[in-house]
Structures are given as structure tokens and as C-alpha cells.
Write an enzyme that holds these catalytic residues in place. Structure first.
Site, short mmCIF file in Angstrom:
data_model
loop_
_atom_site.label_atom_id
_atom_site.label_comp_id
_atom_site.label_asym_id
_atom_site.label_seq_id
_atom_site.Cartn_x
_atom_site.Cartn_y
_atom_site.Cartn_z
N ASP A 193 0.86 -1.20 0.00
CA ASP A 193 0.00 0.00 0.00
C ASP A 193 0.89 1.24 0.00
O ASP A 193 2.06 1.17 0.36
CB ASP A 193 -0.95 0.01 1.21
CG ASP A 193 -0.21 0.14 2.53
OD1 ASP A 193 0.77 -0.61 2.74
OD2 ASP A 193 -0.59 0.98 3.36
N GLU A 253 0.02 -0.65 5.78
CA GLU A 253 1.05 -0.08 6.65
C GLU A 253 0.85 1.42 6.81
O GLU A 253 0.97 1.96 7.91
CB GLU A 253 2.44 -0.36 6.07
CG GLU A 253 3.58 -0.14 7.05
CD GLU A 253 4.01 1.31 7.19
OE1 GLU A 253 4.56 1.66 8.24
OE2 GLU A 253 3.78 2.12 6.27
ZN LIG Z 1 6.65 2.46 4.20
#
Ligand SMILES: [Zn+2]
Length: 450
Positions: free
Chosen positions: A92, A154
Site C-alpha cells: 500500500d 502499513e
Molecule cells: Zn513504508
């Protein structure tokens, strides 16, 4: 062998570029309010396919508690006697933010002056390509058992993988973990990050009066909540700007590579006129000592304020704590300090929003030895140890779940990469060198453990 590896990796760089362009073109921002969730699914499947081709026969998507999917896989090595290495990255990316601030299209990998620009080019898709390139260079001769986790949320900080790891501890268990979501302090200077700060977030409320009082009729003898809050907050720093929470040590020094003050000024976009705070060096202040930031204050805004004594006021505080400081002890020290500093008998209450532990890696095991050798071969200079001022809760989770595993934080995200900002970019030379170091590491580590 090693110069062969270097040549092979250099020959793989055109493929790195074309595949990084594919991956960057997928707008895998995990926030479904901003981008369609199919984009994250495409990125996840891209990662599955790419690693399956490199021998990860057992690989697939695992849904985590926040609804995102982590790619988890394994690739058997030469046998049970070989060590197991877990490779980490995330697919992501941060949203592009202000489109107009980008000089190149955010989701189109574009070369400018030798760097490749695009959202996620460094953080963390460059690290995904780095892993793939290291493995491709080794081909069928990967001398360790490999595991892989590439998470999908994340950047949101919703903690999907942090929740997943302890519940699926066997799936990801390893002897060494390469957490590839950081980078060197400068292009060409190999580094592993070994220290992260923890934090305590507190809201402090001050109450002095039951309601507003006219400052002309009552100002003087009547207690002022905003003035009391200002006085409490002022006690948290000394004249040099050093954080001085009663009960927390603030004279520790940093033992790793120093952070050059000029580099810090430039990384922070500071001019030469502003002074740097504290009695210690930049690295002491950033990586070894507590640092308190006032994040916000609730009080009447200037526009709309009247000639009244403010009866109550609040502030939101963020205390960063270095390795060696226990977050519970820091929280207790901070709240006790806030109460003790309150003047005039005003009432002080505190609310703890969040705490996080600091992290310090053990650096004297076989994986660190192997990485020192691998980095110095790949870069032609010695590896240095860095700190980072922020927190990476996943590192604490890995450390708690696998207390004997060695954790190495590294990657292609050096300061010029401007991760999270518009105009993110990656230096392809860093991908090449870190991939070479990673491949050499796997060989050295297997030899040391074999
Ligand atoms: Zn990162």
C-alpha cells in the site's frame, strides 16, 4: 561470486524499472474512501504472482483484522538445517496528496535527473523490487529457507499485521527478519536502523473557574486556566529547548553514526537562522533523549475571543521516548509532572490516548555480522547504525513474538526519496546496491549458520 552477483543485478535493472513502473501505476492507497479497493487487490495479486515465479510455491492472501490483505508465502531452501529469513515490505502507498504539487504524474514512474519519480517508488514498492531482484540474482541457489510478508495497510496505521503476527506466529517464524521499509541516511552510505523511539500521547485538561468572568471586573485575583496551562507547558522544556519531564533522564548520548547538523537542517527544510534545540547533538536529541511536542491547544481562538478570563483549557501532548525508557514509567512521570507543575490550585486531569514502546535491535548476532560484510561489499564502505525518531509498532510485535530473531531495518528510502510527500522518488542505484547487499547477506548468513 560476489562480483558475479553485482553484474547479474546490474543486468536486471531494466526489468526492475519496467516492473516498478507497473507496480507504481496501481493506485494502492488503502483508504477505500479515496481510492477503489480493487487497486489494493491488484497490487496484492501482482506481488503474489511475482514471488510465485521466484519459487514461493506456498503463497497467498491472508485477510487481517482491519480488512486489508497481507501477502504471505514461503520458499523452501536447502533443508531444515539452513536458517530461515523473513522478508518484509508493504504494497500500500500514501495518497498522492496535492496533485498540483507533483512535477510528474504521481502514478506514472518517470525518470528525472537519474531518479525515478512516482508514489511508492521508494516507500515501499522499491523495496519489493529490491527483494525480487536479490532473489532473481541468486536464482535456484538461495541458501536459506525464505518466508515473505508484504502487508496492505502499513500507511494507514490500522494495525492489521500487528494483530496477525502473534495469532499466526508459526507462519512467519524466522531466525532473521529483514524489515525493508527504511533506508540509508544518504545515498551510497549503507546503514541499518537499530533504534526507534516509543511514545506517549496525553491530553491535559486545566480547570480554574466554573465559567467565564469579565477580565476587567475579576482579572487579577481570579485564577486563569489558560495562563495556568501555559505555565504548565512551559515547565516541560528548559531554556535551551531540551525536554525536561521530571523523572525522565535527558542527558543520554547516541552511540551510532552521528546525524550531521547541516543534513538535519536540509532534511527539515530549516534555514540557517533557526537554532537547533537542546544541549546534545542532533542524534542525541533525536534518537537518545525524550522529546515533547505540543500537538494542539483548546482555548478561545483569537477571532471571537472576548475580554473574559478563560475558565478551562486543554492541550494534546506527544512525548517521544528513547530505547531504555519504559512507556508506562514515562506516562506516569509525565502525568505526575503536569499535576505538580499546576499553579494556583487549578484542577488538572489527564487522559492517556496511546502509548508505544521504543525499540532497540540486538546488533551482535550472526545476521548483523553477515549484513556488515554484505553491505561493505555492495557499497565499498562500512555499514553504519542509525536511529529513527518515529515508531514502527510492527518491530515491537516481531520482537515480542520472536524474541530470538534478529531484526534488520533497511531499504531504499533515503532522505532524498521524500517518502509520504509529493514528488516521491527512488535512486535506482540504491535499489541495485541494497539488492546486491541483500543477496550477499543471504549467502553470508547461510554460511555463518551452516
Ligand atoms: Zn513504508
Amino acid at each position: 561470486m560476489s562480483s558475479d552477483l553485482g553484474q547479474q543485478i546490474s543486468a536486471l535493472m531494466p526489468r526492475v524499472r519496467s516492473e516498478l513502473a507497473e507496480l507504481v501505476s496501481i493506485r494502492s492507497v488503502a483508504d477505500a474512501r479515496q481510492f477503489p479497493p480493487e487497486e489494493c487487490a491488484r497490487a496484492a495479486n501482482w506481488v503474489v504472482d511475482a514471488f510465485r515465479e521466484e519459487g514461493f510455491t506456498d503463497i497467498g492472501l491472508h485477510e487481517t483484522a482491519d480488512g486489508s490483505n497481507a501477502v504471505v508465502g514461503s520458499r523452501p531452501g536447502p533443508g531444515a538445517s539452513a536458517p530461515t529469513v523473513l522478508l518484509y515490505a508493504h504494497y500500500d502507498v500514501q495518497p498522492p496528496l496535492d496533485d498540483d504539487a507533483w512535477r510528474t504524474p504521481p502514478f506514472e514512474l518517470t525518470e528525472v535527473d537519474g531518479r525515478w519519480f512516482g508514489r511508492g517508488a521508494a516507500d515501499c514498492k522499491g523495496n519489493i523490487l529490491m527483494h525480487l531482484t536479490a532473489l532473481r540474482a541468486l536464482g535456484s541457489e538461495v541458501p536459506v529457507n525464505l518466508k515473505l510478508v508484504v502487508e496492505g495497510s502499513e500507511e494507514q496505521g490500522t494495525g492489521g499485521l500487528e494483530d496477525f503476527v502473534p495469532k499466526n506466529a508459526e507462519l512467519l517464524r524466522a531466525d532473521a527478519i529483514l524489515v525493508c521499509d527504511t533506508g540509508n541516511a544518504a545515498v551510497g552510505v549503507p546503514a541499518v536502523t537499530v533504534s526507534l523511539r516509543g511514545m506517549v500521547n496525553v491530553v491535559v485538561h486545566v480547570e480554574a473557574l466554573p465559567g467565564e468572568l469579565h477580565s476587567g471586573m475579576f482579572g487579577g485575583p481570579a485564577p486563569d486556566a489558560l495562563a495556568a496551562l501555559v505555565s504548565i507547558l512551559a515547565s516541560l522544556r528548559d531554556a535551551q529547548g531540551e525536554t525536561t519531564v521530571e523523572g525522565l533522564q535527558h542527558d543520554q548520548t547516541w552511540a551510532g553514526a552521528p546525524y550531521d547538523p547541516d543534513a538535519f537542517r536540509s532534511d527539515a527544510s530549516m534555514g540557517s537562522g533557526e537554532s537547533l534545540l537542546g544541549a546534545g547533538t542532533v542524534s542525541d536529541m533525536l534518537w537518545a533523549r525524550p522529546a515533547l511536542t505540543i500537538l494542539g491547544i483548546d482555548c478561545p481562538p483569537v477571532v471571537g475571543s472576548t475580554a473574559a478570563i478563560v475558565p478551562r483549557a486543554s492541550a494534546r501532548l506527544n512525548l517521544r521516548i528513547p530505547p531504555g525508557t519504559d512507556p508506562d514509567q514515562a506516562e506516569a512521570a509525565l502525568t505526575a509532572h503536569l499535576r505538580a507543575a499546576a499553579p494556583w490550585g487549578v484542577t488538572v486531569t489527564t487522559e492517556i490516548e496511546a502509548t508505544g514502546s521504543p525499540f532497540r535491535a540486538e546488533t551482535d548476532g550472526p545476521a548483523y555480522d553477515a549484513m556488515r560484510k554484505a553491505m561493505s561489499e555492495a557499497y565499498g564502505r562500512d555499514m553504519v547504525l542509525l536511529g529513527q525518531g518515529g515508531s514502527i509498532p510492527l518491530c515491537n510485535v516481531f520482537h515480542e513474538t520472536y524474541p530470538d530473531a534478529e531484526l534488520l531495518l533497511m531499504g531504499v528510502e533515503e532522505p532524498l526519496a521524500l517518502i509520504h510527500a509529493p514528488n516521491e522518488s527512488v535512486d535506482p542505484g540504491e535499489i541495485e546496491r541494497v539488492a546486491t547487499a541483500e543477496a550477499r547477506f543471504l549467502q553470508e548468513y547461510a554460511a555463518a549458520r551452516g
